[in-house]
Design a protein around this motif. Structure first.
Motif, PDB file in Angstrom:
ATOM      1  N   GLY A 114      -4.016  12.429  14.227  1.00 58.93           N
ATOM      2  CA  GLY A 114      -4.158  11.504  13.096  1.00 58.93           C
ATOM      3  C   GLY A 114      -3.770  10.082  13.473  1.00 58.93           C
ATOM      4  N   ASN A 115      -3.059   9.925  14.605  1.00 60.20           N
ATOM      5  CA  ASN A 115      -2.670   8.583  15.039  1.00 60.20           C
ATOM      6  C   ASN A 115      -3.891   7.892  15.658  1.00 60.20           C
ATOM      7  N   PHE A 116      -4.252   6.702  15.148  1.00 68.60           N
ATOM      8  CA  PHE A 116      -5.441   6.012  15.685  1.00 68.60           C
ATOM      9  C   PHE A 116      -5.287   5.687  17.159  1.00 68.60           C
ATOM     10  N   ALA A 117      -4.055   5.746  17.645  1.00 71.06           N
ATOM     11  CA  ALA A 117      -3.830   5.441  19.054  1.00 71.06           C
ATOM     12  C   ALA A 117      -4.681   6.335  19.954  1.00 71.06           C
ATOM     13  N   VAL A 118      -5.093   7.505  19.442  1.00 74.83           N
ATOM     14  CA  VAL A 118      -5.936   8.404  20.241  1.00 74.83           C
ATOM     15  C   VAL A 118      -7.203   7.681  20.702  1.00 74.83           C
ATOM     16  N   ILE A 139       4.061  -6.307  13.344  1.00 78.72           N
ATOM     17  CA  ILE A 139       3.345  -7.558  13.085  1.00 78.72           C
ATOM     18  C   ILE A 139       2.374  -7.911  14.213  1.00 78.72           C
ATOM     19  N   TRP A 140       2.597  -7.325  15.376  1.00 79.77           N
ATOM     20  CA  TRP A 140       1.763  -7.647  16.540  1.00 79.77           C
ATOM     21  C   TRP A 140       0.663  -6.617  16.794  1.00 79.77           C
ATOM     22  N   ARG A 141       0.569  -5.605  15.961  1.00 74.73           N
ATOM     23  CA  ARG A 141      -0.430  -4.561  16.236  1.00 74.73           C
ATOM     24  C   ARG A 141      -1.843  -5.065  16.008  1.00 74.73           C
ATOM     25  N   ALA A 142      -2.794  -4.401  16.691  1.00 72.50           N
ATOM     26  CA  ALA A 142      -4.230  -4.733  16.571  1.00 72.50           C
ATOM     27  C   ALA A 142      -4.551  -6.139  17.073  1.00 72.50           C
ATOM     28  N   HIS A 143      -3.770  -6.607  18.051  1.00 67.70           N
ATOM     29  CA  HIS A 143      -4.047  -7.899  18.684  1.00 67.70           C
ATOM     30  C   HIS A 143      -4.237  -7.756  20.190  1.00 67.70           C
ATOM     31  N   GLY A 144      -4.433  -6.526  20.643  1.00 64.94           N
ATOM     32  CA  GLY A 144      -4.713  -6.320  22.058  1.00 64.94           C
ATOM     33  C   GLY A 144      -3.491  -6.086  22.924  1.00 64.94           C
ATOM     34  N   VAL A 145      -2.299  -6.108  22.319  1.00 64.50           N
ATOM     35  CA  VAL A 145      -1.070  -5.945  23.109  1.00 64.50           C
ATOM     36  C   VAL A 145      -1.003  -4.539  23.714  1.00 64.50           C
ATOM     37  N   GLY A 146      -1.294  -3.526  22.889  1.00 60.95           N
ATOM     38  CA  GLY A 146      -1.209  -2.142  23.365  1.00 60.95           C
ATOM     39  C   GLY A 146      -2.153  -1.891  24.528  1.00 60.95           C
ATOM     40  N   ARG A 147      -3.374  -2.369  24.381  1.00 59.88           N
ATOM     41  CA  ARG A 147      -4.349  -2.159  25.464  1.00 59.88           C
ATOM     42  C   ARG A 147      -3.911  -2.868  26.747  1.00 59.88           C
ATOM     43  N   ALA A 148      -3.418  -4.101  26.620  1.00 65.46           N
ATOM     44  CA  ALA A 148      -2.977  -4.852  27.805  1.00 65.46           C
ATOM     45  C   ALA A 148      -1.809  -4.144  28.494  1.00 65.46           C
ATOM     46  N   VAL A 204      11.550   4.164  18.566  1.00 74.43           N
ATOM     47  CA  VAL A 204      11.662   4.320  17.110  1.00 74.43           C
ATOM     48  C   VAL A 204      10.303   4.035  16.454  1.00 74.43           C
ATOM     49  N   GLU A 205       9.605   2.999  16.918  1.00 69.71           N
ATOM     50  CA  GLU A 205       8.264   2.693  16.381  1.00 69.71           C
ATOM     51  C   GLU A 205       7.316   3.861  16.614  1.00 69.71           C
ATOM     52  N   ALA A 206       7.376   4.420  17.812  1.00 70.14           N
ATOM     53  CA  ALA A 206       6.469   5.531  18.129  1.00 70.14           C
ATOM     54  C   ALA A 206       6.790   6.754  17.267  1.00 70.14           C
ATOM     55  N   ILE A 258       4.555   4.278  24.509  1.00 69.83           N
ATOM     56  CA  ILE A 258       4.116   2.921  24.166  1.00 69.83           C
ATOM     57  C   ILE A 258       4.444   2.611  22.711  1.00 69.83           C
ATOM     58  N   GLY A 259       4.798   1.361  22.473  1.00 70.36           N
ATOM     59  CA  GLY A 259       5.038   0.911  21.105  1.00 70.36           C
ATOM     60  C   GLY A 259       4.864  -0.602  21.018  1.00 70.36           C
ATOM     61  N   VAL A 260       4.386  -1.051  19.868  1.00 73.53           N
ATOM     62  CA  VAL A 260       4.202  -2.485  19.628  1.00 73.53           C
ATOM     63  C   VAL A 260       4.811  -2.789  18.261  1.00 73.53           C
TER      64      VAL A 260
HETATM   65  C1  LIG Z   1      -0.524   2.502  19.127  1.00 70.51           C
HETATM   66  C2  LIG Z   1      -0.126   1.087  19.503  1.00 70.51           C
HETATM   67  C3  LIG Z   1       0.832   1.125  20.695  1.00 70.51           C
HETATM   68  C4  LIG Z   1      -1.392   0.324  19.908  1.00 70.51           C
HETATM   69  O1  LIG Z   1      -1.053  -1.000  20.214  1.00 70.51           O
HETATM   70  P1  LIG Z   1      -1.881  -2.204  19.574  1.00 70.51           P
HETATM   71  O2  LIG Z   1      -1.373  -3.455  20.177  1.00 70.51           O
HETATM   72  O3  LIG Z   1      -1.837  -2.095  18.085  1.00 70.51           O
HETATM   73  O4  LIG Z   1      -3.365  -1.860  20.088  1.00 70.51           O
HETATM   74  P2  LIG Z   1      -4.527  -2.866  20.450  1.00 70.51           P
HETATM   75  O5  LIG Z   1      -4.452  -4.075  19.568  1.00 70.51           O
HETATM   76  O6  LIG Z   1      -4.531  -3.077  21.903  1.00 70.51           O
HETATM   77  O7  LIG Z   1      -5.760  -2.020  19.953  1.00 70.51           O
HETATM   78  C5  LIG Z   1      -6.341  -1.022  20.733  1.00 70.51           C
HETATM   79  C6  LIG Z   1      -7.465  -0.394  19.941  1.00 70.51           C
HETATM   80  O8  LIG Z   1      -6.953   0.344  18.829  1.00 70.51           O
HETATM   81  C7  LIG Z   1      -7.711  -0.034  17.654  1.00 70.51           C
HETATM   82  N1  LIG Z   1      -6.810  -0.265  16.566  1.00 70.51           N
HETATM   83  C8  LIG Z   1      -5.784  -1.134  16.552  1.00 70.51           C
HETATM   84  N2  LIG Z   1      -5.144  -1.045  15.364  1.00 70.51           N
HETATM   85  C9  LIG Z   1      -5.804  -0.119  14.632  1.00 70.51           C
HETATM   86  C10 LIG Z   1      -5.609   0.431  13.338  1.00 70.51           C
HETATM   87  N3  LIG Z   1      -4.617   0.004  12.531  1.00 70.51           N
HETATM   88  N4  LIG Z   1      -6.447   1.400  12.920  1.00 70.51           N
HETATM   89  C11 LIG Z   1      -7.431   1.832  13.719  1.00 70.51           C
HETATM   90  N5  LIG Z   1      -7.662   1.356  14.985  1.00 70.51           N
HETATM   91  C12 LIG Z   1      -6.850   0.393  15.418  1.00 70.51           C
HETATM   92  C13 LIG Z   1      -8.422  -1.307  17.899  1.00 70.51           C
HETATM   93  O9  LIG Z   1      -9.718  -1.141  17.388  1.00 70.51           O
HETATM   94  C14 LIG Z   1      -8.380  -1.479  19.373  1.00 70.51           C
HETATM   95  O10 LIG Z   1      -9.612  -1.296  19.927  1.00 70.51           O
HETATM   96  P3  LIG Z   1     -10.499  -2.588  20.291  1.00 70.51           P
HETATM   97  O11 LIG Z   1      -9.783  -3.258  21.428  1.00 70.51           O
HETATM   98  O12 LIG Z   1     -11.787  -1.993  20.678  1.00 70.51           O
HETATM   99  O13 LIG Z   1     -10.531  -3.420  19.067  1.00 70.51           O
HETATM  100  C15 LIG Z   1       0.562   0.329  18.338  1.00 70.51           C
HETATM  101  O14 LIG Z   1      -0.341   0.225  17.268  1.00 70.51           O
HETATM  102  C16 LIG Z   1       1.841   1.002  17.864  1.00 70.51           C
HETATM  103  O15 LIG Z   1       2.923   0.694  18.320  1.00 70.51           O
HETATM  104  N6  LIG Z   1       1.757   1.921  16.898  1.00 70.51           N
HETATM  105  C17 LIG Z   1       2.900   2.599  16.346  1.00 70.51           C
HETATM  106  C18 LIG Z   1       3.616   3.432  17.384  1.00 70.51           C
HETATM  107  C19 LIG Z   1       2.708   4.474  18.016  1.00 70.51           C
HETATM  108  O16 LIG Z   1       1.908   5.089  17.338  1.00 70.51           O
HETATM  109  N7  LIG Z   1       2.870   4.650  19.326  1.00 70.51           N
HETATM  110  C20 LIG Z   1       2.100   5.604  20.074  1.00 70.51           C
HETATM  111  C21 LIG Z   1       2.681   6.970  19.943  1.00 70.51           C
HETATM  112  S1  LIG Z   1       1.737   8.122  20.915  1.00 70.51           S
END
Ligand SMILES: CC(C)(COP(=O)(O)OP(=O)(O)OC[C@H]1O[C@@H](n2cnc3c(N)ncnc32)[C@H](O)[C@@H]1OP(=O)(O)O)[C@@H](O)C(=O)NCCC(=O)NCCS
Length: 164
Positions: free
Chosen positions: A135-139, A102-111, A23-25, A97-99
């Protein structure tokens, strides 16, 4: 402010939480507010969690200091006859993947991504694929973890990481 998290392999009991992450994704954009039941009853999305956990499924869950799940990344294999958004070929699992917000941008996604890629490599997979809306920064996260766009699509791209 969230700080520490741990990562463990996903298990059978994580299906409901993985549904939350689907749902988050699906709702990644700021305006995304599709209700859980609407997302999870749509085959485009439900296919990534229905019947979790199959023998070929694998994933990881991140937990906060209280043991509550805050994010997950997993992969699932689809046949050519019933492909997911990121289908690139037989034997290439698709990653989701989804986080929690409140926990986003803390390294969880990368880990989570790193744990999952390491696991897929250890399982003998040569590639992992994913699909991401433009457009998703996840790219940029995916690029920095070695994924490259292989199939530009309408509004979304398929990215693949070579594991060996
Ligand atoms: C995409 C997602 C899984 C990434 O997980 P996360 O825990 O937020 O990512 P991280 O904290 O590990 O950040 C990874 C990189 O993204 C960048 N980043 C994180 N949040 C950002 C934001 N809001 N805007 C731009 N860049 C961002 C960081 O710079 C980071 O790089 P760094 O390690 O060099 O600083 C998470 O944000 C999420 O669930 N998003 C919504 C659902 C989604 O889009 N899922 C993917 C569908 S394809």
């Amino acid at each position: 402010m969230p700080q520490t998290f741990t990562v463990r392999p996903a298990g059978q009991a994580d299906g409901s939480f993985l549904g939350d992450m689907v749902v988050e994704a699906a709702n990644w954009s700021q305006g995304g507010v599709r209700p859980r039941h609407e997302v999870l009853t749509h085959p485009d999305h439900s296919r990534y969690v229905s019947g979790w956990m199959r023998s070929s499924d694998a994933g990881f869950v991140a937990l906060d200091a209280h043991g509550e799940p805050v994010g997950a990344a997993w992969y699932r294999m689809f046949p050519r006859t019933d492909p997911g958004f990121a289908y690139v070929g037989t034997g290439v699992p698709e990653l989701i993947i989804g986080v929690r917000p409140i926990w986003r941008a803390h390294g969880v996604g990368r880990a989570l991504l790193q744990s999952l890629c390491d696991h897929a490599r250890a399982q003998g997979f040569a590639r992992l694929s994913l699909s991401v809306e433009r457009g998703n920064f996840a790219v940029s996260l995916y690029r920095s973890e070695g994924f490259a766009v292989t199939q530009p699509g309408h509004g979304r791209d398929t990215m693949v990481k070579r594991l060996r």
